[in-house]
Design an enzyme around this catalytic site. Structure first.
Site, PDB file in Angstrom:
ATOM      1  N   ASP A   1       0.892  -1.115   0.000  1.00 14.62           N
ATOM      2  CA  ASP A   1       0.000   0.000   0.000  1.00 14.62           C
ATOM      3  C   ASP A   1       0.956   1.196   0.000  1.00 14.62           C
ATOM      4  O   ASP A   1       1.552   1.382   0.887  1.00 14.62           O
ATOM      5  CB  ASP A   1      -0.759  -0.219   1.217  1.00 14.62           C
ATOM      6  CG  ASP A   1      -2.139  -0.546   0.998  1.00 14.62           C
ATOM      7  OD1 ASP A   1      -2.671  -0.153   0.022  1.00 14.62           O
ATOM      8  OD2 ASP A   1      -2.654  -1.083   1.886  1.00 14.62           O
ATOM      9  N   THR A   2       1.750   2.048  -0.468  1.00 17.90           N
ATOM     10  CA  THR A   2       2.840   2.842  -1.044  1.00 17.90           C
ATOM     11  C   THR A   2       2.450   4.307  -1.251  1.00 17.90           C
ATOM     12  O   THR A   2       1.302   4.617  -1.494  1.00 17.90           O
ATOM     13  CB  THR A   2       3.229   2.223  -2.394  1.00 17.90           C
ATOM     14  OG1 THR A   2       3.657   0.897  -2.174  1.00 17.90           O
ATOM     15  CG2 THR A   2       4.272   3.013  -3.110  1.00 17.90           C
ATOM     16  N   VAL A   3       3.466   5.204  -1.193  1.00 12.57           N
ATOM     17  CA  VAL A   3       3.215   6.608  -1.534  1.00 12.57           C
ATOM     18  C   VAL A   3       4.151   7.019  -2.647  1.00 12.57           C
ATOM     19  O   VAL A   3       5.266   6.507  -2.771  1.00 12.57           O
ATOM     20  CB  VAL A   3       3.398   7.566  -0.327  1.00 12.57           C
ATOM     21  CG1 VAL A   3       2.372   7.277   0.746  1.00 12.57           C
ATOM     22  CG2 VAL A   3       4.812   7.541   0.227  1.00 12.57           C
TER      23      VAL A   3
ATOM     24  N   SER B   1       7.583   2.942   0.556  1.00 14.24           N
ATOM     25  CA  SER B   1       6.539   1.985   0.914  1.00 14.24           C
ATOM     26  C   SER B   1       6.910   1.122   2.107  1.00 14.24           C
ATOM     27  O   SER B   1       8.083   0.843   2.348  1.00 14.24           O
ATOM     28  CB  SER B   1       6.272   1.067  -0.290  1.00 14.24           C
ATOM     29  OG  SER B   1       5.326   0.075   0.007  1.00 14.24           O
TER      30      SER B   1
ATOM     31  N   MET C   1       0.977   4.132  -7.656  1.00 13.26           N
ATOM     32  CA  MET C   1       1.094   3.273  -6.477  1.00 13.26           C
ATOM     33  C   MET C   1       0.276   1.990  -6.656  1.00 13.26           C
ATOM     34  O   MET C   1      -0.622   1.933  -7.482  1.00 13.26           O
ATOM     35  CB  MET C   1       0.580   4.017  -5.242  1.00 13.26           C
ATOM     36  CG  MET C   1       1.335   5.288  -4.926  1.00 13.26           C
ATOM     37  SD  MET C   1       0.332   6.441  -3.955  1.00 13.26           S
ATOM     38  CE  MET C   1      -0.182   7.582  -5.217  1.00 13.26           C
TER      39      MET C   1
END
Length: 532
Positions: free
Chosen positions: A341-343, A360, A423
Site C-alpha cells: 500500500d505505497t506513496v 513503501s 502506487m
C-alpha cells in the site's frame, strides 16, 4: 489540471503537499522537498510508508542535465536462510511478523539523496513533520478508511495498537492524530543523522524487538546497510524516452510493455475499447512472465537486461499476442533468457530539478509490528522472496528482495518532460502504462490521464514462484460499460468489476514549449498537486 510557472509538488495528502511547498519557498531543492514530503507522509499516511520501509528515486539534476537513480531498498538478515523455513514446514514467507523483515532503507535513502542534491539542513526538512506529530493533524478520508481496514492487524501487536489505535480504534476522518514517539525519533535523526538509525539507539531497539519476537534482524544487518546509485534504463515510445530503474524492482516491466505496444497503432483502437484493453492485458501478461523469471537482486543474478529490452525480443513477444483470444498459459518464449500500500511524490523546483520518489511499507502497515517507543511499523518486504532454491529471487542472506515500487520519468530530446508514478503493488507497471497511453497516445493532460477509468489484471506468474495457469482475472473499474466486460469475456478473459485497487497516481508535466508545470493527482487518493 494545476498549472504553475515556478515550482510544484504532488502527492497523496494535501498537508504533505504543503510541507513540500514550504520547503521550496525556503530555497530547498526538489530533493529537499521530496524528503520533507516523505517524512510527512510517514506520519500522515502510516499504513503506506514511513521510516520502517524502503524507497527508490529518479532525479533529474538541471545543472548536469542528467538523470540519476537511487536504490534505497534494504537487504535480508545475515542469519535468515531458506533452511529455517523448511524446518518449520513453511512453503512461503509469512506476510506479517518478523520473518518478513528486511533492513528498512528509507532513512539512509534520504541522507544519500540529500548529500548529493540537497541544500537545506535535514533539521529544516524534518521540522514540519515533528510539528504535526506533536500538535496533531486531521486524518483525511481515504487514509482513514484504509486505517480502519487495518484495525485487526494493528490490534495484534502491542506497539502497533498503542501507536495507531488511540482509544482502541483507528482515527476517524477529521480527528486529530498525534504520534509523539515518531516526533522523538525524528528529533534523534535530526541530531544524530542516519548513524543513530543504523548504528545507534534506533537500530538497537529494532534488533531487540526482533530477538524478542524470534526474528533475525541484528545490529550487524543495520550497520552494513547501504543505498546504491544506479543508472536508470529507458525505452523509446512515440518520440519520448521513458525511464525506469532496473531490478531488484519491477520498473523494466513498464519498458517491456511499451516496447511491445510500439508495434500497435493504439489510437485507431479507441480509448478504453475492448480491442485496446485486450492488447494492453496480453502485453502485460507477457512482460510479467519475464518479471516472474528474471527480476531479482542483480548482486546475486545477472538479469538479462539487454535481451529483455531489445526491439527484436519485443517483436517476438508482440507476435505471441492473439488479437481474438486471451492467453491462459505462457510458456517461456526464449530459453536463452533462462540461466539453469505505497506513496508516490513528485517535485519540480524553480531550477527545474525534478524528483520522482516512491516509498513503501509494502502491505498496509507492513509487518504489522511497531517496536515499542518508535512510532513506526517495520515493512514486510521480505515476504516477496521465493523459497525455491533454483529461483533467481530465492531468499539468501544479505540480499535485496524483489520490489514492486517504481518511480517513473519521461524525457524528450534529452529534456525532462514528465515526472510521475503509480502506487499499488502489481498495479504499478500496468498503471504507469495506462497513464502514458492516455497522455501520449490519446493526448490527455496529466490530470485527465490519471482520472480515466482503469483495468487491473491479477494472476500473472510472480517472482515468489506462482505460475499463471488460468489466464488470471481482469478487474474493471466501475463506470467502464458492461459492453467492455462482455467483449473481453468473448475473447476468453475472466472479468469482474471491483470498486478499488487501481492504484494512485501523481504526475508533473514540464511543458517543453512554455516551461509551465502541469500537475495531476489521482482522485482515488486524498492528495493534490499545488504549484506557485
Amino acid at each position: 489540471m494545476v498549472i504553475a510557472p515556478q515550482a510544484m509538488v504532488a502527492t497523496s495528502q494535501p498537508l504533505a503537499v504543503l510541507v513540500g511547498i514550504e520547503i521550496l519557498r525556503e530555497g530547498g531543492t526538489a530533493a529537499d522537498a521530496a524528503i520533507a514530503v516523505n517524512a510527512a507522509l510517514g506520519l500522515m499516511e502510516p499504513m503506506s510508508c514511513g521510516l520502517g520501509g524502503d524507497l527508490f528515486a529518479i532525479y533529474w539534476e538541471a545543472k548536469s542535465r542528467q538523470l540519476y537513480g537511487l536504490n534505497g531498498s534494504g537487504r535480508s538478515p545475515y542469519k535468515l536462510n531458506r533452511g529455517l523455513f523448511a524446518e518449520r514446514g513453511m512453503e512461503r514467507i509469512p506476510i506479517r511478523g518478523p520473518f518478513s523483515w528486511s533492513v528498512p532503507g528509507c532513512v539512509d535513502g534520504w541522507f544519500t539523496l540529500h548529500e548529493r542534491f540537497g541544500d537545506l539542513p535535514m533539521s529544516k526538512l524534518l521540522a514540519p513533520t515533528i510539528r504535526y506529530a506533536e500538535a496533531g493533524f486531521p486524518v483525511s478520508p481515504i487514509i482513514a478508511a484504509a486505517w480502519k481496514k487495518s484495525e485487526s492487524i494493528l490490534s495484534e501487536d502491542a506497539g502497533a495498537a498503542a501507536t495507531y489505535l488511540p482509544n482502541g480504534r483507528a482515527p476517524r476522518p477529521g480527528e486529530l492524530f498525534h504520534n509523539p514517539d515518531l516526533a522523538r525519533v525524528l528529533r534523534m535523526i535530526e541530531e544524530g543523522g542516519k548513524h543513530i538509525f543504523y548504528q545507534g539507539e534506533i537500530a538497537g531497539r529494532i534488533a531487540a524487538a526482533s530477538q524478542k519476537l524470534g526474528g533475525y534482524l541484528t545490529m550487524e544487518d543495520f550497520a552494513s546497510h547501504t543505498s546504491t546509485w544506479i543508472d536508470p534504463l529507458s525505452a523509446p515510445y512515440r518520440g519520448y524516452d521513458v525511464w525506469e530503474l532496473p531490478p531488484n524492482t519491477q520498473g523494466i516491466a513498464v519498458l517491456e510493455l511499451l516496447q511491445i505496444l510500439n508495434g500497435f497503432e493504439l489510437t485507431t483502437l479507441g480509448h478504453n475499447s475492448v480491442a485496446l484493453l485486450h492488447v494492453l492485458i496480453e502485453a502485460k501478461k507477457l512482460a510479467y512472465e519475464d518479471r516472474a523469471l528474471h527480476y531479482a537482486d542483480p548482486d546475486f543474478y545477472a538479469v538479462p537486461l539487454d535481451r529483455l529490452l531489445s526491439s527484436a525480443y519485443a517483436d517476438r513477444q508482440r507476435q505471441r499476442i492473439d488479437l481474438n483470444h486471451a492467453s491462459h498459459e505462457l510458456p517461456v518464449n526464449d530459453h536463452r533468457l533462462r540461466p539453469a500500500d505505497t506513496v508516490y511524490i513528485t517535485v519540480v523546483d524553480d531550477r527545474r530539478n525534478a524528483a520522482s520518489l516512491i516509498q513503501s511499507n509494502y502491505m498496509g502497515f507492513g509487518s504489522g509490528i511497531v517496536p515499542a517507543g518508535l512510532g513506526f511499523p517495520l515493512q514486510n518486504r521480505g515476504c516477496l522472496f521465493c523459497l525455491d532454491p533454483h529461483h533467481p529471487n530465492r531468499l539468501e542472506p544479505h540480499k535485496r528482495p524483489f520490489h514492486t515500487i517504481i518511480p517513473g520519468f519521461v524525457t524528450r530530446d534529452d529534456q525532462p518532460v514528465f515526472s510521475f508514478g503509480v502506487m499499488g503493488g502489481d498495479m504499478q507497471p500496468q498503471g504507469q502504462v495506462q497513464v502514458l497511453v492516455n497522455l501520449i497516445d490519446f493526448d490527455m493532460d496529466p490530470q485527465a490521464a490519471g482520472d480515466a477509468l482503469r483495468f487491473r489484471h491479477d494472476g500473472s506468474s510472480a517472482p515468489t514462484g506462482d505460475v499463471m495457469h488460468d489466464g488470471g482475472t481482469v478487474f474493471l473499474e466501475p463506470g467502464l460499460p458492461n459492453t467492455i466486460a462482455d467483449g473481453l469475456r468473448r475473447k476468453g478473459h475472466h472479468v469482474e468489476y471491483r470498486p478499488a485497487g487501481y492504484g494512485g497516481y501523481q504526475g508533473i508535466w514540464i511543458d517543453p514549449d512554455t516551461g509551465m508545470l502541469h500537475g495531476g493527482s489521482d482522485p482515488r487518493k486524498d492528495g493534490c498537486a499545488i504549484g506557485y
